[in-house]
Design a protein around this motif. Sequence first.
Motif, PDB file in Angstrom:
ATOM      1  N   PHE A  52       0.875  -0.909  -0.008  1.00  0.00           N
ATOM      2  CA  PHE A  52       0.011   0.065  -0.036  1.00  0.00           C
ATOM      3  C   PHE A  52       1.169   1.290  -0.134  1.00  0.00           C
ATOM      4  CE2 PHE A  52      -4.236  -1.513   2.184  1.00  0.00           C
ATOM      5  CZ  PHE A  52      -4.565  -2.363   0.996  1.00  0.00           C
ATOM      6  N   GLY A  53       1.112   1.715  -1.344  1.00  0.00           N
ATOM      7  CA  GLY A  53       2.111   2.984  -1.422  1.00  0.00           C
ATOM      8  C   GLY A  53       3.556   2.602  -0.680  1.00  0.00           C
ATOM      9  N   GLY A  54       4.148   1.605  -0.971  1.00  0.00           N
ATOM     10  CA  GLY A  54       5.310   1.209  -0.536  1.00  0.00           C
ATOM     11  C   GLY A  54       5.465   0.358   0.993  1.00  0.00           C
ATOM     12  N   SER A  55       4.242   0.480   1.634  1.00  0.00           N
ATOM     13  CA  SER A  55       4.065  -0.175   2.979  1.00  0.00           C
ATOM     14  C   SER A  55       3.804  -1.717   2.679  1.00  0.00           C
ATOM     15  CB  SER A  55       2.943   0.682   3.719  1.00  0.00           C
ATOM     16  OG  SER A  55       3.519   1.733   4.192  1.00  0.00           O
ATOM     17  N   ASN A  56       4.719  -2.476   3.381  1.00  0.00           N
ATOM     18  CA  ASN A  56       4.215  -3.731   3.490  1.00  0.00           C
ATOM     19  C   ASN A  56       2.960  -4.251   4.033  1.00  0.00           C
ATOM     20  OD1 ASN A  56       5.306  -6.583   2.618  1.00  0.00           O
ATOM     21  ND2 ASN A  56       5.273  -6.937   4.710  1.00  0.00           N
ATOM     22  N   ILE A  57       2.250  -5.169   3.242  1.00  0.00           N
ATOM     23  CA  ILE A  57       0.917  -5.467   4.087  1.00  0.00           C
ATOM     24  C   ILE A  57       1.032  -6.664   4.838  1.00  0.00           C
ATOM     25  CG2 ILE A  57      -1.593  -5.979   3.662  1.00  0.00           C
ATOM     26  CD1 ILE A  57      -0.977  -4.893   0.902  1.00  0.00           C
ATOM     27  N   GLU A  58       0.529  -6.584   6.210  1.00  0.00           N
ATOM     28  CA  GLU A  58       0.530  -7.702   7.150  1.00  0.00           C
ATOM     29  C   GLU A  58      -1.090  -8.077   7.516  1.00  0.00           C
ATOM     30  OE1 GLU A  58       2.526  -6.536  10.645  1.00  0.00           O
ATOM     31  OE2 GLU A  58       4.534  -6.461   9.659  1.00  0.00           O
ATOM     32  N   ALA A  59      -1.153  -9.424   7.123  1.00  0.00           N
ATOM     33  CA  ALA A  59      -2.800  -9.775   7.287  1.00  0.00           C
ATOM     34  C   ALA A  59      -2.797 -10.823   8.522  1.00  0.00           C
ATOM     35  CB  ALA A  59      -3.227 -10.174   5.871  1.00  0.00           C
ATOM     36  N   LYS A  60      -3.922 -10.524   9.086  1.00  0.00           N
ATOM     37  CA  LYS A  60      -4.431 -11.557  10.125  1.00  0.00           C
ATOM     38  C   LYS A  60      -5.593 -12.013   9.627  1.00  0.00           C
ATOM     39  CE  LYS A  60      -5.001 -12.300  15.079  1.00  0.00           C
ATOM     40  NZ  LYS A  60      -4.715 -11.802  16.455  1.00  0.00           N
ATOM     41  N   TYR A  61      -5.839 -13.486   9.703  1.00  0.00           N
ATOM     42  CA  TYR A  61      -7.079 -13.985   9.195  1.00  0.00           C
ATOM     43  C   TYR A  61      -7.692 -14.461  10.245  1.00  0.00           C
ATOM     44  CZ  TYR A  61      -4.746 -13.679   4.721  1.00  0.00           C
ATOM     45  OH  TYR A  61      -4.296 -13.447   3.515  1.00  0.00           O
ATOM     46  N   ILE A  62      -9.242 -14.094  10.305  1.00  0.00           N
ATOM     47  CA  ILE A  62     -10.240 -14.661  11.329  1.00  0.00           C
ATOM     48  C   ILE A  62     -11.265 -15.218  10.876  1.00  0.00           C
ATOM     49  CG2 ILE A  62     -11.671 -13.485  13.465  1.00  0.00           C
ATOM     50  CD1 ILE A  62      -8.697 -13.363  13.852  1.00  0.00           C
ATOM     51  N   ASP A  63     -11.827 -16.319  11.548  1.00  0.00           N
ATOM     52  CA  ASP A  63     -12.870 -16.983  11.182  1.00  0.00           C
ATOM     53  C   ASP A  63     -14.086 -16.171  11.498  1.00  0.00           C
ATOM     54  OD1 ASP A  63     -14.816 -18.903  10.491  1.00  0.00           O
ATOM     55  OD2 ASP A  63     -13.732 -20.583  11.672  1.00  0.00           O
ATOM     56  N   GLU A  64     -15.042 -16.144  10.681  1.00  0.00           N
ATOM     57  CA  GLU A  64     -16.330 -15.650  10.705  1.00  0.00           C
ATOM     58  C   GLU A  64     -17.401 -16.246  11.537  1.00  0.00           C
ATOM     59  OE1 GLU A  64     -19.707 -13.249   7.845  1.00  0.00           O
ATOM     60  OE2 GLU A  64     -18.004 -13.886   7.246  1.00  0.00           O
ATOM     61  N   ALA A  65     -17.140 -17.784  11.791  1.00  0.00           N
ATOM     62  CA  ALA A  65     -18.179 -18.474  12.266  1.00  0.00           C
ATOM     63  C   ALA A  65     -18.404 -18.123  13.659  1.00  0.00           C
ATOM     64  CB  ALA A  65     -17.671 -19.793  12.067  1.00  0.00           C
TER      65      ALA A  65
END
Length: 440
Positions: free
Chosen positions: A86-99
């Motif tokens: 995102f504009g040179g910033s690395n993206i870090e993702a945390k995945y969560i269960d919607e259940a």
Amino acid sequence: MLNRGSSLGGVLGTLWVLVSLLEVAIPPAQAQNAAPAAAPVKLGIVSFLTGPAAAPFGIPGRNGAEIMIEAMNAGKVPAPFNKVGFGGSNIEAKYIDEAGSAANVVTEFRNLVQRDQVDAVVGYVSSGSCLAVTPVAEELKALTVFYDCGTPRIFEEKSRAYVFRVSPHATMDSVAAARYLLAKKQDVTSYSGINQNYAWGQDSWRDFAGAMQVLAPKVTADKALFPKLFAGEYGAEISTLLTSKSQILHTSFYDGDLEAFVYQEQARALDKRMTILATTGEAAMWRLRDKMPNGTMIGGRGPHGPLAPDSDLNRWFQKIYTDRYSIPPTYPAYQMAMSLLGLKLAYEKARKGDAKPTTDEVAAAFKGIEFDGPSGKVKLAIGDGHQGISETAYGTYRFNKEKNEPEIVDIIRFPAECVNPPAGINADDWIKDGMKGAKC
């Protein structure tokens, strides 16, 4: 024998050599004072990872996020999205269960924002989840992008500051379904419906029946059935439908409910009595394959999958997804990709120099954004610039035995302004008023 001057000179010479060696090993002052790497952008990605909605919806959505974030961080998304992260910033993702219950979904959302301090949350399949999360997102001033849930109520009940939805809402699906049905079966006299008994199913049936009343007032609605969400067993409903003389069965069933219903109705040949019109059927076609009845009218909640327009970006997305997961992307994967691309553009529009933009700055940049993605053009034109609209398409399903693969034929495309309400008018009122201003 050396005198004291000679000894001092030798010591100084040795020190000079040591300093020279250290200068080689240690970066110069200007390197040490160089600007640090841009702070990462932390995203919470929420989708069904377990339960009946996981395989057909939640996992494709999660997979779409995984490959898009990976490509963004590598700067490998085709232009104009080729800037790293995102504009040179690395993206870090945390995945969560919607259940889980709505209360559990809200708790997990609060944890992402307050404990994990994510910069934005992208997610949610269920309209119930979105309705529960929306007021909390506004309370916490947390940037939130809904990627799949379809209820139009999100932006009709109240204006929002921090919640966005790139994907068009369910009214588009239902209005286009009525238009496609009447274009392909002009002799239809009656229709019935089976939809899940919560916001998504109720809104879908309301909008479809309303559109039919406007477009074909002499065509009557017969059975309107609302089984419990994720019921999985539809014997009683199928028995009721077998007593109907309707030629069309409208359903907004998704996930395991749609697949279970198709298997159960085929055992009793319901699809031989009436044509199924499945507004989300595209998400199940690659799993059901030849079990999906030929002749089923199919939608994909927009121009996604086989309904997507041909473009370099679409071909790229299809290839990286199919190469990774050995199955073509369905509309939840497309909707996730479109949502992340919209957030990326908003983030980069808000960014000034090396400074990380604030949530308010990103929200201001997101409002009214317009871009072309794998699913074609989308613009946040309603909901005060927070809700997307796009064209959509419907077609007819058939299993190609020669190619041994599913396909959609007889596709009709509907412009965005034909099937979405104008700005400032809620969907129900627009339909009841005869869909005035529709540009088809």
